[in-house]
Design a protein around this motif. Structure first.
Motif, PDB file in Angstrom:
ATOM      1  N   SER A 135      -5.994  -0.044   4.128  1.00  0.00           N
ATOM      2  CA  SER A 135      -4.675  -0.383   4.687  1.00  0.00           C
ATOM      3  C   SER A 135      -4.399   0.389   5.966  1.00  0.00           C
ATOM      4  O   SER A 135      -3.765  -0.132   6.883  1.00  0.00           O
ATOM      5  N   LEU A 143       0.814  -5.122  -7.919  1.00  0.00           N
ATOM      6  CA  LEU A 143       1.595  -5.495  -6.734  1.00  0.00           C
ATOM      7  C   LEU A 143       0.697  -5.527  -5.495  1.00  0.00           C
ATOM      8  O   LEU A 143       0.736  -6.471  -4.701  1.00  0.00           O
ATOM      9  N   LEU A 185      12.656   0.775 -12.997  1.00  0.00           N
ATOM     10  CA  LEU A 185      13.380   1.822 -12.265  1.00  0.00           C
ATOM     11  C   LEU A 185      14.884   1.620 -12.361  1.00  0.00           C
ATOM     12  O   LEU A 185      15.662   2.406 -11.810  1.00  0.00           O
ATOM     13  N   LEU A 194       9.778   5.567  -4.197  1.00  0.00           N
ATOM     14  CA  LEU A 194       9.255   4.305  -4.713  1.00  0.00           C
ATOM     15  C   LEU A 194      10.267   3.170  -4.518  1.00  0.00           C
ATOM     16  O   LEU A 194       9.901   2.056  -4.137  1.00  0.00           O
ATOM     17  N   PHE A 249     -10.145  14.944  -9.810  1.00  0.00           N
ATOM     18  CA  PHE A 249      -9.329  13.893  -9.208  1.00  0.00           C
ATOM     19  C   PHE A 249     -10.175  12.695  -8.820  1.00  0.00           C
ATOM     20  O   PHE A 249      -9.694  11.583  -8.714  1.00  0.00           O
ATOM     21  N   PHE A 251       1.235   6.671  -6.016  1.00  0.00           N
ATOM     22  CA  PHE A 251       0.509   6.896  -7.270  1.00  0.00           C
ATOM     23  C   PHE A 251      -0.868   7.523  -7.073  1.00  0.00           C
ATOM     24  O   PHE A 251      -1.571   7.801  -8.047  1.00  0.00           O
ATOM     25  N   LEU A 252      -1.237   7.768  -5.832  1.00  0.00           N
ATOM     26  CA  LEU A 252      -2.579   8.273  -5.548  1.00  0.00           C
ATOM     27  C   LEU A 252      -2.797   9.646  -6.178  1.00  0.00           C
ATOM     28  O   LEU A 252      -1.954  10.537  -6.052  1.00  0.00           O
ATOM     29  N   TRP A 253      -3.934   9.821  -6.842  1.00  0.00           N
ATOM     30  CA  TRP A 253      -4.347  11.047  -7.515  1.00  0.00           C
ATOM     31  C   TRP A 253      -3.474  11.381  -8.747  1.00  0.00           C
ATOM     32  O   TRP A 253      -3.641  12.432  -9.350  1.00  0.00           O
ATOM     33  N   LYS A 254      -2.558  10.510  -9.115  1.00  0.00           N
ATOM     34  CA  LYS A 254      -1.743  10.757 -10.299  1.00  0.00           C
ATOM     35  C   LYS A 254      -2.356  10.039 -11.497  1.00  0.00           C
ATOM     36  O   LYS A 254      -2.846   8.926 -11.388  1.00  0.00           O
ATOM     37  N   GLU A 255      -2.291  10.671 -12.642  1.00  0.00           N
ATOM     38  CA  GLU A 255      -2.901  10.090 -13.838  1.00  0.00           C
ATOM     39  C   GLU A 255      -2.092   8.958 -14.453  1.00  0.00           C
ATOM     40  O   GLU A 255      -2.632   7.982 -14.927  1.00  0.00           O
ATOM     41  N   ASN A 256      -0.782   9.146 -14.477  1.00  0.00           N
ATOM     42  CA  ASN A 256       0.084   8.162 -15.136  1.00  0.00           C
ATOM     43  C   ASN A 256       1.539   8.360 -14.706  1.00  0.00           C
ATOM     44  O   ASN A 256       1.836   9.231 -13.882  1.00  0.00           O
ATOM     45  N   ASP A 257       2.440   7.574 -15.267  1.00  0.00           N
ATOM     46  CA  ASP A 257       3.856   7.604 -14.883  1.00  0.00           C
ATOM     47  C   ASP A 257       4.503   8.970 -15.088  1.00  0.00           C
ATOM     48  O   ASP A 257       5.440   9.334 -14.374  1.00  0.00           O
ATOM     49  N   SER A 273       0.828  -1.214   0.000  1.00  0.00           N
ATOM     50  CA  SER A 273       0.000   0.000   0.000  1.00  0.00           C
ATOM     51  C   SER A 273       0.857   1.256   0.000  1.00  0.00           C
ATOM     52  O   SER A 273       0.492   2.255  -0.613  1.00  0.00           O
ATOM     53  N   GLU A 274       1.982   1.203   0.697  1.00  0.00           N
ATOM     54  CA  GLU A 274       2.880   2.357   0.705  1.00  0.00           C
ATOM     55  C   GLU A 274       3.411   2.620  -0.705  1.00  0.00           C
ATOM     56  O   GLU A 274       3.659   3.756  -1.098  1.00  0.00           O
ATOM     57  N   VAL A 275       3.590   1.535  -1.474  1.00  0.00           N
ATOM     58  CA  VAL A 275       3.994   1.687  -2.885  1.00  0.00           C
ATOM     59  C   VAL A 275       2.847   2.348  -3.655  1.00  0.00           C
ATOM     60  O   VAL A 275       3.048   3.313  -4.391  1.00  0.00           O
ATOM     61  N   GLU A 276       1.634   1.831  -3.474  1.00  0.00           N
ATOM     62  CA  GLU A 276       0.478   2.391  -4.188  1.00  0.00           C
ATOM     63  C   GLU A 276       0.236   3.857  -3.841  1.00  0.00           C
ATOM     64  O   GLU A 276      -0.196   4.641  -4.693  1.00  0.00           O
ATOM     65  N   LYS A 277       0.523   4.209  -2.598  1.00  0.00           N
ATOM     66  CA  LYS A 277       0.251   5.574  -2.136  1.00  0.00           C
ATOM     67  C   LYS A 277       0.956   6.622  -2.994  1.00  0.00           C
ATOM     68  O   LYS A 277       0.449   7.723  -3.196  1.00  0.00           O
ATOM     69  N   ARG A 289      -8.323   3.490  -5.678  1.00  0.00           N
ATOM     70  CA  ARG A 289      -6.987   3.416  -5.091  1.00  0.00           C
ATOM     71  C   ARG A 289      -6.994   4.041  -3.686  1.00  0.00           C
ATOM     72  O   ARG A 289      -6.425   3.486  -2.754  1.00  0.00           O
ATOM     73  N   LEU A 318      -6.133   2.258  -0.043  1.00  0.00           N
ATOM     74  CA  LEU A 318      -5.151   2.838   0.876  1.00  0.00           C
ATOM     75  C   LEU A 318      -5.749   3.069   2.261  1.00  0.00           C
ATOM     76  O   LEU A 318      -5.097   2.817   3.283  1.00  0.00           O
ATOM     77  N   SER A 332       2.040  -1.038  -9.938  1.00  0.00           N
ATOM     78  CA  SER A 332       1.867  -0.821  -8.495  1.00  0.00           C
ATOM     79  C   SER A 332       0.525  -1.370  -8.035  1.00  0.00           C
ATOM     80  O   SER A 332       0.412  -1.942  -6.950  1.00  0.00           O
ATOM     81  N   ASN A 381      -9.265   6.620  -9.553  1.00  0.00           N
ATOM     82  CA  ASN A 381      -8.500   7.195  -8.440  1.00  0.00           C
ATOM     83  C   ASN A 381      -9.147   6.888  -7.088  1.00  0.00           C
ATOM     84  O   ASN A 381      -8.462   6.606  -6.111  1.00  0.00           O
ATOM     85  N   LEU A 387       4.512   1.842 -14.440  1.00  0.00           N
ATOM     86  CA  LEU A 387       4.704   1.757 -12.986  1.00  0.00           C
ATOM     87  C   LEU A 387       3.347   1.909 -12.283  1.00  0.00           C
ATOM     88  O   LEU A 387       3.074   1.254 -11.281  1.00  0.00           O
ATOM     89  N   THR A 388       2.500   2.782 -12.833  1.00  0.00           N
ATOM     90  CA  THR A 388       1.173   3.019 -12.273  1.00  0.00           C
ATOM     91  C   THR A 388       0.362   1.719 -12.225  1.00  0.00           C
ATOM     92  O   THR A 388      -0.207   1.364 -11.196  1.00  0.00           O
TER      93      THR A 388
END
Lengths: 109, 109, 109, 109
Positions: free
Chosen positions: C39, B34, B80, A62, C24, A45-51, A39-43, C32, C36, B31, C29, B27-28
């Motif tokens: 978690s 994962l 990465l 990360l 957002f 990416f929260l609210w982000k659209e893409n890489d 979940s810390e990994v997923e966090k 996700r 979180l 994650s 989103n 990565l999005t």
């Protein structure tokens, strides 16, 4: 197991034992820790659209969060007496046989 | 990186590329995969009190689900451009410095 | 929908809109964020053996983290135009029909 | 608590008690179930780019998975003797005071 993976796991075990955390490191507890670190990994990416929305700071963070996921996966492998790389290869071999079903499923989407 | 880990990651990349899944492996997206695989690990422990409740079948299933977690962690490491074992050691080195704060917190519980 | 749930959801939507966070709040989103927050609920139980290990502070924290889970579930219900209580009752009705399969599975454990 | 939420929770408790699952429904176990159901919600979004990739079937499935998340959140609320809507409002009140810090953080991105 590769000498390198053996060393990493030995270091992780030493760290655990020096702090006398063995009793906390049941598979039951470790599985929960593993989920939390994922979940810390997923966090990140929260609210982000893409890489492309990831900053350099995000990518550094990360790497450390992925390290935590790998850490608990290694602790669980050690308790189950399996080599991380061996089980990945074993699962991959299994996936290679199943793969055609997944391709079919993707084809119909 | 150890030759063994290099090989495993190369096999995983070949598997991905043969199926042309590169575009899905951002990565999005990775994650999220994962996190889901970590949940598959946790699922084995649902409604169970402790490790003694795990059957041999549970443990076998657990190895394969851990393999899935490691698989996606490896895919993310590859993107990465980091070595899984190196980032685990780097995080461990960081934890060794922070450890005294955690011991204090545990002492007051 | 009950007047009370309607009000809560309206308050949540107002809070979102005042901050202009609508863009957002895609289902992608929000899902996700939901994961979180779940978690964050699990984190309270990390390294603990059972419920008796929970302190009063843990229980207070637990209520607020559950609130976060409910919050994102409500946001997703609002986007899907469903009443939270109605879908819970609908799933329960479904579970009542499936229940005998689960009991069989539990019986053989 | 609204009469409607009271009824839903009463129905959930009756379902649990008829199957004699009370002993399994510790907060510890329920928290794990909650996390797993949140993952089932996330699973629907795996490999998808955005909301436009969701099919009608996905949305129907999403409603049922959200119902599972709400179900376990309600079970935990019942054990903690709190009203789901009340804790959501309490957390919202708290967020309204903290909000300016979050806006600052978003402004600097």
């Amino acid at each position: 197991m590769s000498t390198e993976t053996e060393k990493v796991i030995a270091d992780l075990i030493a760290f655990r034992d020096q702090r006398q955390w063995q009793d906390f490191h049941t598979l039951t507890n470790l599985s929960r820790a593993l989920g939390l670190e994922a979940s810390e990994v997923e966090k990140i990416f929260l609210w982000k659209e893409n890489d492309q929305a990831l900053t350099q700071q995000d990518k550094t963070e990360l790497k450390f969060e992925l390290a935590d996921v790998l850490t608990y996966a290694y602790y669980m492998c050690e308790k189950l007496k399996v080599d991380p790389n061996e089980i990945v290869e074993a699962k991959l071999a299994q996936n290679k046989k199943r793969h055609w079903q997944f391709e079919q499923k993707r084809g119909t989407k």
